[in-house]
Scaffold this motif. Structure first.
Motif, PDB file in Angstrom:
ATOM      1  N   LEU A   1       0.697  -1.601   0.088  1.00  0.00           N
ATOM      2  CA  LEU A   1       0.014  -0.075   0.078  1.00  0.00           C
ATOM      3  C   LEU A   1       0.801   1.650   0.209  1.00  0.00           C
ATOM      4  N   VAL A   2       0.618   2.089  -1.297  1.00  0.00           N
ATOM      5  CA  VAL A   2       1.898   3.288  -1.347  1.00  0.00           C
ATOM      6  C   VAL A   2       0.970   4.247  -0.560  1.00  0.00           C
ATOM      7  N   SER A   3       1.681   5.841  -0.008  1.00  0.00           N
ATOM      8  CA  SER A   3       0.989   6.712  -0.055  1.00  0.00           C
ATOM      9  C   SER A   3       1.689   7.445  -1.582  1.00  0.00           C
ATOM     10  N   TYR A   4      -0.046   8.099  -1.798  1.00  0.00           N
ATOM     11  CA  TYR A   4       0.417   8.724  -2.757  1.00  0.00           C
ATOM     12  C   TYR A   4       1.837   9.966  -2.843  1.00  0.00           C
ATOM     13  N   PRO A   5       2.612   9.332  -4.099  1.00  0.00           N
ATOM     14  CA  PRO A   5       4.199  10.226  -3.084  1.00  0.00           C
ATOM     15  C   PRO A   5       4.032  11.902  -3.571  1.00  0.00           C
ATOM     16  N   PHE A   6       2.814  12.422  -3.941  1.00  0.00           N
ATOM     17  CA  PHE A   6       3.592  14.196  -4.465  1.00  0.00           C
ATOM     18  C   PHE A   6       2.070  14.932  -3.961  1.00  0.00           C
ATOM     19  N   VAL A   7       2.411  14.793  -2.858  1.00  0.00           N
ATOM     20  CA  VAL A   7       1.159  15.611  -2.025  1.00  0.00           C
ATOM     21  C   VAL A   7       0.582  17.077  -2.521  1.00  0.00           C
ATOM     22  N   GLU A   8       2.691  17.704  -2.253  1.00  0.00           N
ATOM     23  CA  GLU A   8       2.051  19.593  -1.806  1.00  0.00           C
ATOM     24  C   GLU A   8       2.769  19.768  -3.656  1.00  0.00           C
ATOM     25  N   SER A   9       2.900  18.659  -4.274  1.00  0.00           N
ATOM     26  CA  SER A   9       2.519  18.956  -5.400  1.00  0.00           C
ATOM     27  C   SER A   9       0.447  19.305  -5.791  1.00  0.00           C
ATOM     28  N   VAL A  10      -0.292  18.226  -5.817  1.00  0.00           N
ATOM     29  CA  VAL A  10      -1.608  18.032  -5.666  1.00  0.00           C
ATOM     30  C   VAL A  10      -1.629  19.338  -5.151  1.00  0.00           C
ATOM     31  N   GLN A  11      -1.438  19.485  -4.329  1.00  0.00           N
ATOM     32  CA  GLN A  11      -2.361  20.969  -2.999  1.00  0.00           C
ATOM     33  C   GLN A  11      -1.641  21.957  -4.639  1.00  0.00           C
ATOM     34  N   THR A  12      -1.092  22.633  -4.700  1.00  0.00           N
ATOM     35  CA  THR A  12      -0.193  23.693  -4.757  1.00  0.00           C
ATOM     36  C   THR A  12      -0.570  23.550  -6.357  1.00  0.00           C
ATOM     37  N   VAL A  13      -0.959  22.680  -7.194  1.00  0.00           N
ATOM     38  CA  VAL A  13      -1.483  22.061  -8.493  1.00  0.00           C
ATOM     39  C   VAL A  13      -3.055  22.238  -8.363  1.00  0.00           C
ATOM     40  N   GLU A  14      -4.089  23.123  -7.943  1.00  0.00           N
ATOM     41  CA  GLU A  14      -5.373  22.928  -7.631  1.00  0.00           C
ATOM     42  C   GLU A  14      -5.528  24.052  -8.285  1.00  0.00           C
ATOM     43  N   GLU A  15      -4.995  24.964  -8.543  1.00  0.00           N
ATOM     44  CA  GLU A  15      -5.605  25.956  -9.382  1.00  0.00           C
ATOM     45  C   GLU A  15      -4.890  25.606 -11.334  1.00  0.00           C
ATOM     46  N   ALA A  16      -3.883  25.317 -10.647  1.00  0.00           N
ATOM     47  CA  ALA A  16      -3.456  25.306 -12.234  1.00  0.00           C
ATOM     48  C   ALA A  16      -4.272  23.978 -12.891  1.00  0.00           C
ATOM     49  N   THR A  17      -4.833  24.094 -13.811  1.00  0.00           N
ATOM     50  CA  THR A  17      -5.751  22.831 -14.671  1.00  0.00           C
ATOM     51  C   THR A  17      -5.765  23.034 -15.697  1.00  0.00           C
ATOM     52  N   GLY A  18      -4.329  23.871 -16.351  1.00  0.00           N
ATOM     53  CA  GLY A  18      -4.338  24.395 -17.659  1.00  0.00           C
ATOM     54  C   GLY A  18      -5.575  25.711 -18.528  1.00  0.00           C
ATOM     55  N   GLY A  19      -6.005  26.273 -16.990  1.00  0.00           N
ATOM     56  CA  GLY A  19      -7.529  27.567 -17.618  1.00  0.00           C
ATOM     57  C   GLY A  19      -8.355  26.732 -17.064  1.00  0.00           C
ATOM     58  N   VAL A  20      -8.848  25.763 -17.644  1.00  0.00           N
ATOM     59  CA  VAL A  20     -10.076  24.877 -16.705  1.00  0.00           C
ATOM     60  C   VAL A  20     -10.399  24.331 -15.518  1.00  0.00           C
ATOM     61  N   PRO A  21     -11.328  25.339 -15.103  1.00  0.00           N
ATOM     62  CA  PRO A  21     -11.547  24.835 -13.661  1.00  0.00           C
ATOM     63  C   PRO A  21     -12.724  23.324 -13.330  1.00  0.00           C
ATOM     64  N   ARG A  22     -12.083  23.708 -12.248  1.00  0.00           N
ATOM     65  CA  ARG A  22     -12.744  22.058 -11.749  1.00  0.00           C
ATOM     66  C   ARG A  22     -13.845  22.462 -10.969  1.00  0.00           C
ATOM     67  N   PHE A  23     -15.124  22.649 -11.540  1.00  0.00           N
ATOM     68  CA  PHE A  23     -15.767  23.390 -10.805  1.00  0.00           C
ATOM     69  C   PHE A  23     -16.447  22.173  -9.494  1.00  0.00           C
ATOM     70  N   MET A  24     -16.349  20.858 -10.123  1.00  0.00           N
ATOM     71  CA  MET A  24     -17.499  19.693  -9.103  1.00  0.00           C
ATOM     72  C   MET A  24     -15.937  19.000  -8.257  1.00  0.00           C
ATOM     73  N   THR A  25     -14.597  18.881  -8.233  1.00  0.00           N
ATOM     74  CA  THR A  25     -13.608  18.411  -7.841  1.00  0.00           C
ATOM     75  C   THR A  25     -12.947  18.568  -6.567  1.00  0.00           C
ATOM     76  N   SER A  26     -11.720  18.352  -6.336  1.00  0.00           N
ATOM     77  CA  SER A  26     -10.295  18.544  -5.821  1.00  0.00           C
ATOM     78  C   SER A  26      -9.328  18.153  -7.476  1.00  0.00           C
ATOM     79  N   ALA A  27      -8.673  18.666  -6.667  1.00  0.00           N
ATOM     80  CA  ALA A  27      -6.908  18.286  -7.354  1.00  0.00           C
ATOM     81  C   ALA A  27      -6.609  16.561  -7.469  1.00  0.00           C
ATOM     82  N   TRP A  28      -7.503  16.321  -6.488  1.00  0.00           N
ATOM     83  CA  TRP A  28      -6.891  14.120  -6.099  1.00  0.00           C
ATOM     84  C   TRP A  28      -7.599  13.728  -7.961  1.00  0.00           C
ATOM     85  N   LEU A  29      -7.918  14.378  -8.107  1.00  0.00           N
ATOM     86  CA  LEU A  29      -8.985  14.215  -9.523  1.00  0.00           C
ATOM     87  C   LEU A  29      -7.124  13.165 -10.653  1.00  0.00           C
TER      88      LEU A  29
END
Ligand code: ARG
Length: 395
Positions: A310-338
């Protein structure tokens, strides 16, 4: 064999299953794996034909799949306390009646889904697509997220008893024809959802005193989204959430083929809705998990994971900072954990969003073969590759 159990909405008819070549639900079918003695489009369901429905995990080679359709998707409309519990705060205002997603996003998502379908076909997977629906007319949400609406366990397809009112007719409208055809195969069991009571009772007590409840629904009738469950062989791991209650879990347990057992995972997520950005099994014995929502200890309580890595997702920090960086397309309904909501094709192949370089590289390091596809517009509508698909056959 004909089973009619109206009380639970079960039906199966006895006609043989026939795929017609002019069936709009069947897109071009390369069917590399198909029995060559069966002419294209005319499965006679002989003793040696491949099954139409058979899946009991998330990683065995994918043979047949439904890929969603984004056309005419509208923001779902639900009670404010439900939107507050499940949707990102900065977009709450968009969740109002008759509010289509921006047309360029829907167009982009439709292209991405078509591309995804072709990619899977090129890998020898049989692909079904939903019927086009005008969700604005039907006060519905989308055809792009079929994973939420159908739980396939063995030879059984269980339609979700959606909590959300705007989703109650989603499967009937987008996949009703396919479900009837599949249900006509005597070896397949299709369990259609019963109508919810009218008026619905799920919010009783909650609307009066929203703060006093753990979840946005009560337990007055079965409610669940299929995406709150994942198959690990005869064990199905699920979670209670803002759309899945205990009666929903009992309902599924009642309908799965004998030998399958549901176990509820302890998930730390007050916004919980769908477990597929929390767990990602890559192959038998190897799973990535979201360390902000589950602990290794909580997973180890389930016997099925005894011998798993069982492996913890290895890049927690970048998931959080990437939250807004979706290539200009807003994630209206979900977190960056997609980022974890990807589709395993079997034989260590996996489809990952083309911009998720870091995770793709890590997966390659774990021996996975990564196929990249664009999916940022689909993300905006509510999910990624796992949400947008339903495995019908994995073998
Ligand atoms: N609620 C999850 C998150 O925001 C996303 C799950 C999407 N899954 C789905 N089947 N629609 O992280």
């Amino acid at each position: 064999m004909t089973t009619i159990a109206a009380k639970h909405g079960v039906y199966a008819q006895s006609e043989p299953f026939l795929c017609e070549t002019d069936d709009p639900l069947l897109t071009k079918t390369p069917l590399a794996h198909k029995n060559p003695s069966v002419p294209d489009g005319h499965s006679s369901r002989g003793r040696n034909s491949p099954p139409n429905v058979a899946a009991n995990n998330e990683w065995a080679p994918l043979r047949s799949v439904i890929i969603g359709r984004a056309d005419n998707s509208c923001f779902p409309y639900e009670a404010p306390h439900m939107i507050e519990a499940t949707m990102p705060a900065r977009f709450h205002e968009a969740f109002k009646p008759a509010n289509p997603f921006p047309p360029e996003i829907v167009r982009g998502a439709e292209e991405e889904l078509e591309n995804f379908a072709l990619l899977l076909q090129s890998q020898g997977v049989n692909v079904f697509r939903p019927t086009k629906v005008d969700w604005l007319q039907t006060f519905g949400y989308t055809g792009a997220m079929p994973r939420d609406g159908l739980l396939v366990v063995g030879n059984t397809i269980i339609e979700s008893c959606f909590a959300w009112k705007c989703r109650v007719d989603e499967m009937a409208n987008s996949l009703g024809t396919l479900l009837s055809k599949l249900g006509a195969d005597p070896s397949v069991k299709v369990v259609r959802a019963p109508r919810p009571p009218s008026p619905d009772t799920l919010y009783n007590g909650i609307l009066e005193d929203p703060g006093s409840h753990e979840w946005a629904i009560n337990n007055s009738r079965p409610a669940f989204d299929a995406a709150d469950f994942m198959r690990f062989g005869s064990t199905i791991i699920g979670q209670l959430s803002n759309v899945t209650n205990m009666k929903g879990v009992e309902y599924i347990q009642h309908h799965v083929p004998s030998g399958y057992k549901i176990e509820l995972l302890d998930v730390n997520d007050p916004h919980a809705m769908h477990i597929d950005a929390t767990l990602l099994p890559l192959r038998q014995g190897l799973m990535v998990y979201n360390p902000l929502r589950v602990t290794e200890e909580s997973l180890r309580r389930h016997a099925v994971f005894k011998a798993w890595e069982l492996v913890s997702y290895p890049f927690v920090e970048s998931v959080q900072t990437v939250e807004e960086a979706t290539g200009g397309v807003p994630r209206f309904m979900t977190s960056a954990w997609l980022v974890m909501n990807v589709l395993v094709l079997g034989h260590d192949k996996i489809v990952v969003e083309e911009q998720d370089h870091e995770f793709a590289k890590w997966l390659e390091g774990r021996g996975m073969v990564v196929l990249k596809a664009p999916f940022r517009n689909v993300h905006a509508i509510g999910g990624s590759f796992h949400c947008a698909s339903v495995d019908l056959v994995r073998s």
